[in-house]
Design an enzyme around this catalytic site. Sequence first.
Site, PDB file in Angstrom:
ATOM      1  N   ASN A   1       0.750  -1.108   0.171  1.00 14.51           N
ATOM      2  CA  ASN A   1      -0.121   0.127  -0.085  1.00 14.51           C
ATOM      3  C   ASN A   1       0.835   1.383  -0.091  1.00 14.51           C
ATOM      4  O   ASN A   1       0.460   2.287  -0.713  1.00 14.51           O
ATOM      5  CB  ASN A   1      -0.811   0.002   1.314  1.00 14.51           C
ATOM      6  CG  ASN A   1      -1.396   1.324   1.607  1.00 14.51           C
ATOM      7  OD1 ASN A   1      -2.489   1.474   1.281  1.00 14.51           O
ATOM      8  ND2 ASN A   1      -1.000   2.019   2.356  1.00 14.51           N
TER       9      ASN A   1
ATOM     10  N   SER B   1      -1.894   0.713  -7.129  1.00 12.93           N
ATOM     11  CA  SER B   1      -1.421   1.513  -7.904  1.00 12.93           C
ATOM     12  C   SER B   1      -2.376   2.939  -8.112  1.00 12.93           C
ATOM     13  O   SER B   1      -2.381   3.439  -7.058  1.00 12.93           O
ATOM     14  CB  SER B   1      -1.401   0.912  -9.585  1.00 12.93           C
ATOM     15  OG  SER B   1      -1.108   1.738 -10.381  1.00 12.93           O
TER      16      SER B   1
ATOM     17  N   TYR C   1       6.240   9.677 -11.300  1.00  9.60           N
ATOM     18  CA  TYR C   1       5.127   9.153 -10.311  1.00  9.60           C
ATOM     19  C   TYR C   1       4.392   8.218 -11.524  1.00  9.60           C
ATOM     20  O   TYR C   1       3.877   7.042 -10.956  1.00  9.60           O
ATOM     21  CB  TYR C   1       4.226  10.212  -9.769  1.00  9.60           C
ATOM     22  CG  TYR C   1       3.111   9.432  -9.110  1.00  9.60           C
ATOM     23  CD1 TYR C   1       3.216   8.865  -8.057  1.00  9.60           C
ATOM     24  CD2 TYR C   1       1.990   9.884  -9.754  1.00  9.60           C
ATOM     25  CE1 TYR C   1       2.179   8.362  -7.317  1.00  9.60           C
ATOM     26  CE2 TYR C   1       0.769   9.235  -9.006  1.00  9.60           C
ATOM     27  CZ  TYR C   1       0.892   8.664  -7.815  1.00  9.60           C
ATOM     28  OH  TYR C   1      -0.241   8.111  -7.177  1.00  9.60           O
TER      29      TYR C   1
ATOM     30  N   LYS D   1       3.396   3.942 -10.946  1.00 12.63           N
ATOM     31  CA  LYS D   1       2.447   3.425 -10.760  1.00 12.63           C
ATOM     32  C   LYS D   1       2.111   2.547 -12.011  1.00 12.63           C
ATOM     33  O   LYS D   1       1.179   1.366 -11.850  1.00 12.63           O
ATOM     34  CB  LYS D   1       1.105   4.501 -10.764  1.00 12.63           C
ATOM     35  CG  LYS D   1       1.255   5.361  -9.506  1.00 12.63           C
ATOM     36  CD  LYS D   1       0.927   4.738  -8.248  1.00 12.63           C
ATOM     37  CE  LYS D   1       2.095   4.058  -7.489  1.00 12.63           C
ATOM     38  NZ  LYS D   1       1.495   3.493  -6.036  1.00 12.63           N
TER      39      LYS D   1
END
Length: 310
Positions: free
Chosen positions: A113, A169, A198, A202
Amino acid sequence: MGAYLSIFGQSLPGTPKFKVEDIPDLTGKVIIVTGANTGIGKETAKALLQHNAKVYIAARSQEKSEQAIKDLEKETGKTAIFLKLDLADLPSIKASAEEFKSKESQLHVLFNNAGVMMCPIEQVTAQGYDMQFGTNVLGHFYFTKLLLPTLIETAKTTPEGKTRVITTSSSGHLFHGLDFATFKDGPKRKKLGTQNLYAQSKFGNVVFANELARRYGDHIVSVSLNPGNIKSDLQRYLTGITGRIINSMLYPTPYGALTQLWAGTSKEGLDLNGKYAIPWARVGPARKDTADPQLGKELWTWLEEQVGDL
């Protein structure tokens, strides 16, 4: 344009059909939630404790984690356990996994997480990786890899024959694929910029989760997900008009835990191996190239190479 339409569709998910109250009794289940000292992770840990799981809060800051444990104890009457984990430092990850395995012989669910978002471009991990890719992808890969034997052995003792790895994600993955030349620090990484870095991390989360599903699907249910546009500490680096726009679209933090709790605890979640979940608690589309087996193999090979000598 397609990415923006997809985000728009996932940004207005309506009323959740899955609620925290729908989580089954988790007595006897051992669960790790990375980054559970704050935000979505803390809300996830809260719900798990409410349903009698044994929960490890894996985080870097012992002080913040101990405060979170006190908060959760007041709210749930149950006590989580602190597990020191710095995802931006590979030796720390190894020490964390070893500490956990010295205390527990089982692990039923691993919630990958934790994450960092759009941090200053100057920030890199202890080993010189881009902070976002190093933390969000490489760090979680190494932690998962070290815990795989425990996850697999635990799966053999469960009625369904499965354990679960749930990787958080973001809809941000829609905006950038993988450029292997930017995973470590250098001019090309800096040129890419923190927003693209970033998005890349993801995207990497989804590719990793899909490859884990291919390799270990006999024993492990691997799911990646978009938790939704959620107010949390992730936005701490956002300033100016970008920050104002994003913050104006955010849902309360508890909503962010729903989709990963659904994937990680529900009966339906057992059928989600290799799937991508979206708000609130439903299967949705990820970017198509995240499912490319060749890309998954290439990323997995690169990740293995980074931790091979540790």
